[in-house]
Scaffold this motif. Structure first.
Motif, PDB file in Angstrom:
ATOM      1  N   VAL A 139      58.452  54.747  53.121  1.00 55.63           N
ATOM      2  CA  VAL A 139      59.446  54.477  52.097  1.00 55.63           C
ATOM      3  C   VAL A 139      60.601  55.264  52.839  1.00 55.63           C
ATOM      4  CG1 VAL A 139      60.515  54.498  49.977  1.00 55.63           C
ATOM      5  CG2 VAL A 139      58.067  53.866  50.199  1.00 55.63           C
ATOM      6  N   ASN A 140      60.438  56.410  53.353  1.00 54.29           N
ATOM      7  CA  ASN A 140      61.601  57.002  53.561  1.00 54.29           C
ATOM      8  C   ASN A 140      62.183  56.661  54.929  1.00 54.29           C
ATOM      9  OD1 ASN A 140      61.681  59.070  51.588  1.00 54.29           O
ATOM     10  ND2 ASN A 140      60.329  60.596  52.483  1.00 54.29           N
ATOM     11  N   THR A 141      61.217  56.240  55.762  1.00 53.21           N
ATOM     12  CA  THR A 141      61.503  55.573  56.995  1.00 53.21           C
ATOM     13  C   THR A 141      62.489  54.357  56.918  1.00 53.21           C
ATOM     14  OG1 THR A 141      59.475  56.358  58.130  1.00 53.21           O
ATOM     15  CG2 THR A 141      60.673  54.481  59.157  1.00 53.21           C
ATOM     16  N   TYR A 142      61.931  53.563  55.824  1.00 55.55           N
ATOM     17  CA  TYR A 142      62.557  52.186  55.556  1.00 55.55           C
ATOM     18  C   TYR A 142      63.890  52.379  54.683  1.00 55.55           C
ATOM     19  CZ  TYR A 142      58.997  48.994  56.619  1.00 55.55           C
ATOM     20  OH  TYR A 142      58.017  48.361  57.123  1.00 55.55           O
ATOM     21  N   GLU A 143      64.207  53.568  54.123  1.00 55.98           N
ATOM     22  CA  GLU A 143      65.333  53.723  53.272  1.00 55.98           C
ATOM     23  C   GLU A 143      66.311  54.168  54.462  1.00 55.98           C
ATOM     24  OE1 GLU A 143      64.578  56.721  50.357  1.00 55.98           O
ATOM     25  OE2 GLU A 143      64.304  55.087  48.712  1.00 55.98           O
ATOM     26  N   LYS A 144      65.913  54.734  55.454  1.00 55.76           N
ATOM     27  CA  LYS A 144      66.943  55.310  56.690  1.00 55.76           C
ATOM     28  C   LYS A 144      67.292  53.935  57.554  1.00 55.76           C
ATOM     29  CE  LYS A 144      64.835  59.713  57.147  1.00 55.76           C
ATOM     30  NZ  LYS A 144      64.035  60.734  57.947  1.00 55.76           N
ATOM     31  N   MET A 145      66.519  52.752  57.370  1.00 59.07           N
ATOM     32  CA  MET A 145      66.843  51.627  58.059  1.00 59.07           C
ATOM     33  C   MET A 145      67.791  50.778  57.390  1.00 59.07           C
ATOM     34  SD  MET A 145      63.220  50.642  59.255  1.00 59.07           S
ATOM     35  CE  MET A 145      63.807  48.937  59.943  1.00 59.07           C
ATOM     36  N   SER A 146      68.383  50.164  57.840  1.00 64.76           N
ATOM     37  CA  SER A 146      69.596  49.346  57.447  1.00 64.76           C
ATOM     38  C   SER A 146      68.940  48.280  56.664  1.00 64.76           C
ATOM     39  CB  SER A 146      70.584  48.477  58.566  1.00 64.76           C
ATOM     40  OG  SER A 146      69.634  47.736  59.002  1.00 64.76           O
ATOM     41  N   LYS A 148      69.734  45.133  56.562  1.00 66.96           N
ATOM     42  CA  LYS A 148      69.475  44.002  57.094  1.00 66.96           C
ATOM     43  C   LYS A 148      68.005  43.939  57.928  1.00 66.96           C
ATOM     44  CE  LYS A 148      72.028  41.156  60.436  1.00 66.96           C
ATOM     45  NZ  LYS A 148      73.308  40.874  61.122  1.00 66.96           N
ATOM     46  N   ALA A 149      67.753  45.039  58.225  1.00 66.48           N
ATOM     47  CA  ALA A 149      66.519  45.105  59.310  1.00 66.48           C
ATOM     48  C   ALA A 149      65.371  45.160  58.446  1.00 66.48           C
ATOM     49  CB  ALA A 149      66.600  46.508  60.112  1.00 66.48           C
ATOM     50  N   VAL A 150      65.502  45.807  57.171  1.00 71.11           N
ATOM     51  CA  VAL A 150      64.235  45.786  56.241  1.00 71.11           C
ATOM     52  C   VAL A 150      64.030  44.644  55.773  1.00 71.11           C
ATOM     53  CG1 VAL A 150      63.554  46.880  54.193  1.00 71.11           C
ATOM     54  CG2 VAL A 150      64.711  48.272  55.761  1.00 71.11           C
ATOM     55  N   ALA A 151      64.751  43.661  55.484  1.00 71.15           N
ATOM     56  CA  ALA A 151      64.663  42.347  54.606  1.00 71.15           C
ATOM     57  C   ALA A 151      63.639  41.563  55.380  1.00 71.15           C
ATOM     58  CB  ALA A 151      65.886  41.810  54.304  1.00 71.15           C
ATOM     59  N   PRO A 152      63.829  41.264  56.852  1.00 71.60           N
ATOM     60  CA  PRO A 152      62.852  40.351  57.362  1.00 71.60           C
ATOM     61  C   PRO A 152      61.258  40.983  57.386  1.00 71.60           C
ATOM     62  CG  PRO A 152      64.377  41.219  58.744  1.00 71.60           C
ATOM     63  CD  PRO A 152      64.731  41.609  57.729  1.00 71.60           C
ATOM     64  N   ILE A 153      61.449  42.274  57.538  1.00 72.21           N
ATOM     65  CA  ILE A 153      60.060  42.758  57.641  1.00 72.21           C
ATOM     66  C   ILE A 153      59.449  42.928  56.425  1.00 72.21           C
ATOM     67  CG2 ILE A 153      58.818  45.208  57.967  1.00 72.21           C
ATOM     68  CD1 ILE A 153      61.318  45.982  59.844  1.00 72.21           C
ATOM     69  N   ILE A 154      59.826  42.876  55.060  1.00 75.11           N
ATOM     70  CA  ILE A 154      59.197  42.979  53.779  1.00 75.11           C
ATOM     71  C   ILE A 154      58.881  41.575  53.778  1.00 75.11           C
ATOM     72  CG2 ILE A 154      59.623  43.300  51.496  1.00 75.11           C
ATOM     73  CD1 ILE A 154      59.345  45.831  52.818  1.00 75.11           C
ATOM     74  N   VAL A 155      59.530  40.741  54.036  1.00 78.35           N
ATOM     75  CA  VAL A 155      59.098  39.074  54.072  1.00 78.35           C
ATOM     76  C   VAL A 155      57.845  38.637  54.697  1.00 78.35           C
ATOM     77  CG1 VAL A 155      60.012  36.685  54.369  1.00 78.35           C
ATOM     78  CG2 VAL A 155      61.590  38.442  53.421  1.00 78.35           C
ATOM     79  N   GLU A 156      57.823  39.545  55.841  1.00 74.92           N
ATOM     80  CA  GLU A 156      56.360  39.026  56.857  1.00 74.92           C
ATOM     81  C   GLU A 156      55.236  39.925  56.101  1.00 74.92           C
ATOM     82  OE1 GLU A 156      56.293  36.976  59.316  1.00 74.92           O
ATOM     83  OE2 GLU A 156      58.354  36.590  58.896  1.00 74.92           O
ATOM     84  N   MET A 157      55.490  40.785  55.086  1.00 67.81           N
ATOM     85  CA  MET A 157      54.366  41.588  54.642  1.00 67.81           C
ATOM     86  C   MET A 157      53.490  40.814  53.736  1.00 67.81           C
ATOM     87  SD  MET A 157      55.608  45.299  54.200  1.00 67.81           S
ATOM     88  CE  MET A 157      56.239  46.381  55.535  1.00 67.81           C
ATOM     89  N   LYS A 158      52.207  41.036  53.223  1.00 69.72           N
ATOM     90  CA  LYS A 158      51.421  40.545  52.203  1.00 69.72           C
ATOM     91  C   LYS A 158      52.230  41.145  51.009  1.00 69.72           C
ATOM     92  CE  LYS A 158      47.131  40.432  54.528  1.00 69.72           C
ATOM     93  NZ  LYS A 158      45.594  40.663  54.403  1.00 69.72           N
TER      94      LYS A 158
END
Length: 202
Positions: A139-146, A148-158
């Motif tokens: 979560v800390n890693t994702y919070e450090k990301m933008s 715009k970069a996190v949104a497509p990764i989340i969509v691809e997850m279960k």
């Protein structure tokens, strides 16, 4: 003349002393002979009546030591009864001891199972803590990301993994990520987050 008379008197006294019966003669005449006569009569009567005088005499005599008295028989029976009771008590004690040993063995088995379950729970708790730690780092890693970069990764997850990350993001970061998603996806994740929050509250 007087001398002859005296001699005559002495001779008469000596004769009387010799002729008078003694004690044993009197005893024999007055006791033994009548007793033998009575015994002879009894034997004749017994012969005619078919009675065994010797058996009757033995019945009248006191019992010898060879015959066991009734009290001794009762004592033997009491001893046998007590021995039977002791054996019965021993059998009951042995049965209870066996049940106790079985119960102790089962208890030891239950204790072993409890220890194993406790150990397993501790391992799971430890693993849970490790998972939480790992999740927090992710979560800390994702919070450090933008966003715009996190949104497509989340969509691809279960959905389950996506909800784990989204529910642990800070509110500002979460709103930014949802804003970068397709509106339909953003609405779906919002609804899932709402249901997940309600279930955790219950």
């Amino acid at each position: 003349m007087k001398v002859n008379k005296k001699l005559k008197n002495d001779y008469t006294e000596d004769f009387m002393e010799k002729k008078s019966p003694g004690f044993f003669q009197k005893f024999f005449a007055w006791v033994i002979i009548p007793l033998l006569f009575v015994i002879a009569i009894l034997l004749v009567v017994a012969q005619f009546t078919n009675t065994n005088i010797f058996e009757k005499a033995s019945e009248m005599l006191p019992r010898t030591d060879e015959e066991t008295p009734a009290s001794a028989i009762d004592m033997d029976n009491k001893i046998v009864e007590l021995q039977a009771q002791i054996q019965e008590k021993d059998a009951q004690i042995e049965k209870l001891q066996s049940e106790l040993d079985t119960a102790l063995a089962e208890n030891e088995n239950h204790i072993a199972i409890q220890k194993e379950l406790r150990k397993r729970i501790e391992e799971l708790e430890s693993g849970k803590q490790e998972s939480k730690k790992d999740l927090k780092e992710i979560v800390n890693t994702y919070e450090k990301m933008s966003a715009k970069a996190v949104a497509p990764i989340i969509v691809e997850m279960k959905d389950e993994q996506a909800l784990e990350i989204l529910s642990n993001l800070k509110p500002d970061t979460l709103s930014q990520v949802l804003a970068k998603m397709d509106p339909k996806e953003a609405a779906r994740y919002t609804e899932l987050l709402s249901k997940n929050k309600e279930s955790n509250t219950d």
